[in-house]
Every structure is written in C-alpha cells, then in structure tokens.
Motif scaffolding. Sequence first.
Motif, PDB file in Angstrom:
ATOM      1  N   LEU A 130      44.242  36.408  34.465  1.00  0.00           N
ATOM      2  CA  LEU A 130      45.688  36.268  34.343  1.00  0.00           C
ATOM      3  C   LEU A 130      46.402  37.517  34.868  1.00  0.00           C
ATOM      4  O   LEU A 130      47.407  37.416  35.575  1.00  0.00           O
ATOM      5  N   CYS A 131      45.871  38.697  34.564  1.00  0.00           N
ATOM      6  CA  CYS A 131      46.460  39.939  35.087  1.00  0.00           C
ATOM      7  C   CYS A 131      46.337  40.009  36.606  1.00  0.00           C
ATOM      8  O   CYS A 131      47.292  40.402  37.294  1.00  0.00           O
TER       9      CYS A 131
ATOM     10  N   SER B  10      46.144  37.509  38.601  1.00  0.00           N
ATOM     11  CA  SER B  10      47.056  36.522  39.180  1.00  0.00           C
ATOM     12  C   SER B  10      48.466  37.080  39.241  1.00  0.00           C
ATOM     13  O   SER B  10      49.171  36.905  40.234  1.00  0.00           O
ATOM     14  N   GLY B  11      48.874  37.769  38.187  1.00  0.00           N
ATOM     15  CA  GLY B  11      50.204  38.382  38.186  1.00  0.00           C
ATOM     16  C   GLY B  11      50.363  39.391  39.305  1.00  0.00           C
ATOM     17  O   GLY B  11      51.412  39.452  39.962  1.00  0.00           O
ATOM     18  N   LEU B  12      49.317  40.174  39.544  1.00  0.00           N
ATOM     19  CA  LEU B  12      49.361  41.154  40.626  1.00  0.00           C
ATOM     20  C   LEU B  12      49.549  40.470  41.976  1.00  0.00           C
ATOM     21  O   LEU B  12      50.401  40.875  42.771  1.00  0.00           O
TER      22      LEU B  12
ATOM     23  N   ILE C 231      50.804  37.547  42.571  1.00  0.00           N
ATOM     24  CA  ILE C 231      52.083  36.842  42.642  1.00  0.00           C
ATOM     25  C   ILE C 231      53.234  37.820  42.810  1.00  0.00           C
ATOM     26  O   ILE C 231      54.122  37.621  43.642  1.00  0.00           O
ATOM     27  N   VAL C 232      53.204  38.927  42.066  1.00  0.00           N
ATOM     28  CA  VAL C 232      54.311  39.886  42.083  1.00  0.00           C
ATOM     29  C   VAL C 232      54.180  40.910  43.217  1.00  0.00           C
ATOM     30  O   VAL C 232      55.178  41.282  43.832  1.00  0.00           O
TER      31      VAL C 232
ATOM     32  N   ARG D  65      49.824  34.879  47.373  1.00  0.00           N
ATOM     33  CA  ARG D  65      50.304  34.383  46.082  1.00  0.00           C
ATOM     34  C   ARG D  65      49.503  33.154  45.646  1.00  0.00           C
ATOM     35  O   ARG D  65      49.309  32.921  44.451  1.00  0.00           O
TER      36      ARG D  65
ATOM     37  N   GLY E  30      46.819  34.182  43.603  1.00  0.00           N
ATOM     38  CA  GLY E  30      47.313  34.469  42.257  1.00  0.00           C
ATOM     39  C   GLY E  30      47.465  33.218  41.423  1.00  0.00           C
ATOM     40  O   GLY E  30      47.090  33.187  40.243  1.00  0.00           O
TER      41      GLY E  30
ATOM     42  N   ALA F 160      45.533  32.253  38.008  1.00  0.00           N
ATOM     43  CA  ALA F 160      46.283  31.911  36.793  1.00  0.00           C
ATOM     44  C   ALA F 160      45.780  30.587  36.225  1.00  0.00           C
ATOM     45  O   ALA F 160      45.573  30.457  35.010  1.00  0.00           O
TER      46      ALA F 160
END
Length: 130
Positions: free
Chosen positions: A26-27, A29-31, A33-34, A57, A60, A64
């Motif tokens: 999850l972390c 994926s956030g990286l 995506i952001v 993305r 990501g 996720a």
Amino acid sequence: MASADQRLSASEPSFWVVLGLSAVYLCLSGLFIVAPTTGASIFGIPAPGNLADAYLRAIGFRDAALALYLAGLACFSSRRAVGIVLGATVLIPVCDVALVLAVGTAAWWQIGLHALNGVCLIVMTTWVLR
C-alpha cells in the motif's frame, strides 16, 4: 466465509506478516501514484515523465489492489485462499525482474529488491499453507 479454524487468526504471526506485507504494498502504491518518478527510480526503470507517468501510476494501482486483496483475504477468508494469492503473486516480482533486466538501466540493488520480494512471497506462501 471460511470457518474460524481454517482462517488465519490474529494470534498467529503469519496473520500480521501478511498484513505487514499488505501495508508495504500500500505504501509503495502511494509512492507510484503520488510521485511516479521516485517510484520508477526505486523500481529500476527510467521515468520519462508526462504521459508515461500514467503507466507508472498503473503500477501503483496494481500494488494498491494487491494490498487490499491480501488484507481482505487475511481478515475474512481461508488460510488456503491467502496462500494461493500469495503464491500467484510471485509472478509479479518474477516479471518485474525480467522487465528491469530487459530495460537494462537497473542497478543491482533494484533487481535485488524485486528478487527479495519474490523470495519473501515464496516463504510466506509456504508458511501460510503449512
């Protein structure tokens, strides 16, 4: 829904390891995506930016979804279902290693991260299905 004796229990270390792996995905994926450029540099592929960021993305979003699959299965499904998904997930790091080797821009540690991910998934699969 699986019976209680077939499910991973919160008292088992493997339950928490699966949830921990889920949190890591999850972390990551956030990286992606952001901050897709940073994610790409860790992944081991060049990040050309602009439209290509959409593909980064997508990595990501894949991670996720995987995180949520693992967490949901660990909490609400059978040990066997968790093990099957973990085992099938080994395909992701295997393909990631092949991808970064084919691109030819990855450092040894980037390839090593993907390989370590695969080894962890194999060990966790074996542990959960034992």
